[in-house]
Write an enzyme that holds these catalytic residues in place. Structure first.
Site, mmCIF file in Angstrom:
data_model
loop_
_atom_site.group_PDB
_atom_site.id
_atom_site.type_symbol
_atom_site.label_atom_id
_atom_site.label_comp_id
_atom_site.label_asym_id
_atom_site.label_seq_id
_atom_site.Cartn_x
_atom_site.Cartn_y
_atom_site.Cartn_z
ATOM 1 N N CYS A 57 36.784 43.135 52.419
ATOM 2 C CA CYS A 57 36.553 44.684 52.320
ATOM 3 C C CYS A 57 37.042 45.590 51.487
ATOM 4 C CB CYS A 57 36.637 45.287 53.691
ATOM 5 S SG CYS A 57 35.752 44.164 55.055
ATOM 6 N N HIS B 156 38.895 54.800 54.539
ATOM 7 C CA HIS B 156 38.175 53.475 54.801
ATOM 8 C C HIS B 156 37.423 53.487 56.104
ATOM 9 C CE1 HIS B 156 37.472 49.257 54.455
ATOM 10 N NE2 HIS B 156 37.855 48.984 55.671
ATOM 11 N N GLU C 126 44.921 54.079 60.283
ATOM 12 C CA GLU C 126 44.693 54.904 58.907
ATOM 13 C C GLU C 126 45.146 56.228 59.288
ATOM 14 O OE1 GLU C 126 41.095 55.426 55.978
ATOM 15 O OE2 GLU C 126 40.577 54.433 57.649
ATOM 16 N N LYS D 275 31.313 55.744 55.612
ATOM 17 C CA LYS D 275 30.775 54.774 56.193
ATOM 18 C C LYS D 275 29.958 55.116 57.502
ATOM 19 C CE LYS D 275 33.998 51.033 55.219
ATOM 20 N NZ LYS D 275 34.914 51.583 54.485
ATOM 21 N N HIS E 158 29.208 49.610 56.574
ATOM 22 C CA HIS E 158 30.335 48.904 56.139
ATOM 23 C C HIS E 158 29.697 47.829 55.089
ATOM 24 C CE1 HIS E 158 34.157 47.086 54.774
ATOM 25 N NE2 HIS E 158 34.647 47.090 55.926
ATOM 26 N N PHE F 286 39.950 42.507 56.143
ATOM 27 C CA PHE F 286 40.545 41.028 56.559
ATOM 28 C C PHE F 286 41.414 40.349 55.627
ATOM 29 C CE2 PHE F 286 36.647 39.839 59.716
ATOM 30 C CZ PHE F 286 36.858 41.005 60.546
#
Length: 746
Positions: A142, A274, A285, A306, A311, A370
């Site tokens: 990502c 994010h 975050e 998002k 995503h 990830f």
């Protein structure tokens, strides 16, 4: 004096809220989300069915007839790429100076359901657009889209390109959806980042930013939209899927980005977050914001788009970077929609539900992934043309080697096998009885991660590196792979076919191609700049160039390059494998190879003993054109280690080498191990380093009927008359990228 400024002159995007940048920005600033129920009946097996989908007519409506047969991934990417080029008004750029860095998270299935090479989409787009410049497929899950923008900036500053398309793409795939559902990570309705963090929505799309040097952009009359002032990468070294709850990886990435830009936290006026909507990400975050900005954290607007588009995985960083550029251009922060102001502490400003005017010349775009990869981009209002300096040269050396293959594990076993003439094409490395990580981690790892960790540890030990914790936090890792873990991918796909509601979640966490690099970081405790390159057989040499750029730019003194690929099928034992032989066949193999790249001054200061100097490294892309454009061919050479796999492409390479470098012995490693994709490229670099230090190289003892020249043109004995002074290493992803690395004696 500052380095060459790099600016954005064109944008392209297609996603759930827009078929182009104008529509995308209008819907973001007016709060019109694009998360809707999935209508495809196949997805009815899942409880959570909201996603950010691109209407088919938005795709078909922007494709000319010759492109209508493209798969969805390539179609999305091509649309966004053409938009960016059109907005920039870019014409007449030399093909070899026009590059592309593409971020992808998922391998794309072909019409028969088989996975294409990760770089296939990029090759299709580059060929359509006539691009022959630097070409890198980056797959940091990502974080890939933002990572691509940073690497593109490096290529321009290194003088390798005059224009680079940087971005990301990923479609909505059933298997990936099932994996996130299995992790219980999906929201049953439109996601609400930062306020009601009950899960994410997946999305699809593509986005590109066209990067150019400021001076060239102004000279051709282009209008810069933003300057890519800096970027920062880091590794969590914490967990395969969960972010480090302390947020230190995200903090490191943002601080490195600001340092790269020569700015402070006080300059930042907006952060594109994010913001996935998952509890772990949103909490982490918030800690990053509080740590980086301190008492000022609540005064820095932060929002997540998002909440509009979902995503988009490998495209996310690029889609969000496009939004950040537009926010900077228009002085508007897009909101986080669906926000419940009472659901979270009120000490941070998440721009709830309505867009807001900004007054700032600096924005930051953050992404987390990830595998523990983090990236931050710093974008600023472009200024006038100004004086700049070339990056100062900084010599790099290879100080540690860690080959792990069917020949053995480590330098000693590999050297012994070469001298004894032992061959093991297609054989899998054996690590039985050896543990290179804490047992609690080792027993849960897949085979690729075990091989990579073994190679990394062996190279680290071979380099004699004993760094204090503070320095270890800045050691960089570049992981190279052609296809990632075949074991985990196969296991996950089998579980989805059996029951999509019971996926093999442990396998799913290792399907992302950067997972193995993350496992290496976690095991060795490395938290420096980290990225993953997936450009087939050229991946390891591209990884080396990335390492050299990190060292040159002062982002790392030590970079660990690790390459690993595996084959899980049956390999016929009677197959004849001998590179450059007319009767040879290609056999897939499994291996992991690591080498330590170190700044020469750092190595000298610690009293290290290098194997070789890295004298040159470079790549060309597109159709095969002999050795044209490759680096390091003008000085005398003592050895060429070719990219031959034992298959049909060997003849072209051999003929080109023998014509361009007569009298220089040619050899290759595929006869020893089989074709191990990225690991073969790394093994060839390792073998060249051994030839320089020890005078040992793989002899082509099985060669009987050469595809070009005579037997005297090829290396026939494993012991060289004397150690090589200069060795050329070739690498190749056929039809995509070819590379050359030149190593020299100390």
């Amino acid at each position: 004096m500052a380095l060459r400024p790099v600016v954005v002159t064109g944008l392209g995007v297609i996603c759930a809220v827009g078929r182009d940048p104008e529509e995308f920005w209008h819907r973001l600033t007016t709060g019109q989300g694009g998360l809707t129920p999935i209508q495809d009946p196949a997805f009815e097996v899942f409880e959570a069915r909201y996603a950010g989908q691109v209407p088919d007519e938005w795709v078909t409506g922007q494709l000319p007839e010759p492109d209508t047969t493209l798969d969805r991934t390539a179609a999305l990417a091509l649309i966004a790429a053409r938009q960016a080029i059109a907005q920039a008004g870019l014409t007449g750029v030399e093909a070899t100076r026009f590059g592309m860095i593409l971020g992808k998270c998922q391998a794309t299935p072909d019409a028969a359901g088989h996975y294409q090479p990760m770089h296939h989409t990029q090759d299709v787009i580059a060929d359509r657009l006539g691009m022959r410049g630097p070409r890198i497929l980056v797959s940091t899950a990502c974080a890939a889209g933002g990572n691509a923008v940073g690497l593109a900036k490096d290529k321009i500053r290194a003088g390798e390109a005059d224009a680079v398309l940087a971005g990301g793409v990923d479609p909505l795939l059933f298997g990936t959806y099932a994996g996130f559902a299995g992790l219980k990570a999906l929201s049953t309705g439109p996601c609400r980042p930062y306020s009601h963090s009950d899960g994410l929505n997946l999305g699809e799309g593509a986005a590109f930013l066209l990067l150019e040097p400021l001076d060239l952009a102004l000279a051709r009359g282009a209008v810069p939209l933003a300057e890519v002032a800096g970027y920062g990468l880091s590794a969590d070294a914490y967990h395969a899927t969960a972010p480090d709850p302390t947020g230190r990886g995200g903090v490191s990435a943002m601080r490195r980005a600001l340092a790269d830009a020569g700015l402070t936290t006080g300059d930042v006026g907006y952060v594109s977050g994010h913001g996935t909507g998952t509890p772990a990400n949103d909490a982490m975050e918030a800690k990053v914001m509080r740590t980086v900005f301190g008492p000022r954290a609540g005064q820095v607007p932060t929002s997540s788009i998002k909440s509009f588009v979902g995503h988009t995985l490998g495209a996310a960083g690029a889609v969000e970077a496009v939004a950040a550029v537009l926010a900077l251009r228009d002085g508007v922060a897009p909101p986080t929609i669906g926000f419940d102001a009472e659901a979270v502490p009120g000490d941070l400003d998440f721009v709830p539900n309505q867009a807001r005017k900004l007054s700032t010349g600096t924005v930051v775009s953050n992404n987390y992934a990830f595998g523990g990869n983090n990236v931050s981009l710093v974008l600023t209002t472009p200024g006038p043309d100004r004086e700049w300096a070339e990056p100062a040269p900084r010599e790099a050396v290879i100080t540690g080697l860690g080959p792990v293959s069917g020949l053995g594990a480590g330098v000693a076993e590999t050297t012994e096998a070469i001298l004894a003439g032992r061959r093991a094409p297609g054989a899998r490395p054996s690590l039985e009885g050896r543990t290179f990580a804490p047992r609690s981690l080792w027993r849960h790892m897949n085979n690729l991660s075990r091989m990579a960790i073994a190679a990394a540890r062996l190279s680290w030990e071979d380099a004699g590196l004993k760094l204090p914790r503070k320095e270890l936090d800045d050691v960089a890792l570049v992981f190279a792979t052609g296809a990632g873990s075949a074991e985990s991918t196969g296991g996950f796909d089998d579980s989805i076919a059996a029951n999509p509601n019971k996926p093999a979640v442990l396998s799913f966490s290792n399907v992302v191609l950067n997972a193995t690099g993350g496992a290496v970081c976690q095991t060795l405790g490395l938290r420096g700049p980290t990225t993953t390159i997936c450009s087939g057989g050229a991946s390891a040499s591209i990884a080396l160039t990335c390492a050299l750029e990190m060292i040159r730019d002062g982002k790392a003194d030590v970079v660990l390059v690790v390459a690993a690929d595996e084959h899980v099928g049956v390999v016929p034992q009677d197959t004849f494998v001998s590179p450059y032989d007319r009767d040879s066949e290609r056999v897939p193999g499994s291996a992991a190879v690591a080498f330590v790249v170190e700044a020469a001054d750092h190595c000298a200061a610690r009293g290290g003993t290098p194997y070789a100097r890295v004298l040159a490294a470079g790549h060309v892309s597109g159709p095969f054109d002999g050795l044209t454009g490759l680096a390091g061919l003008t000085e005398p050479l003592d050895l060429v280690v070719g990219a031959a796999t034992g298959g049909g492409d060997d003849a072209e390479e051999a003929a080109s080498v023998l014509a361009a470098l007569p009298g220089v012995p040619l050899t290759a490693s595929a006869g020893l191990t089989g074709d191990c994709q990225a690991a073969t490229g790394a093994l060839n670099i390792t073998l060249a380093a051994l030839a320089i230090r020890d005078g040992v190289a793989p002899a082509l003892t099985g060669l009987a009927t050469p595809v070009a020249g005579g037997l005297a043109d090829y290396l026939g004995e494993p012991e060289l008359p004397e150690p090589a002074r200069r060795a050329l290493v070739l690498s190749s992803a056929p039809g995509s990228v070819r590379g050359a690395v030149v190593l020299g004696a100390i």
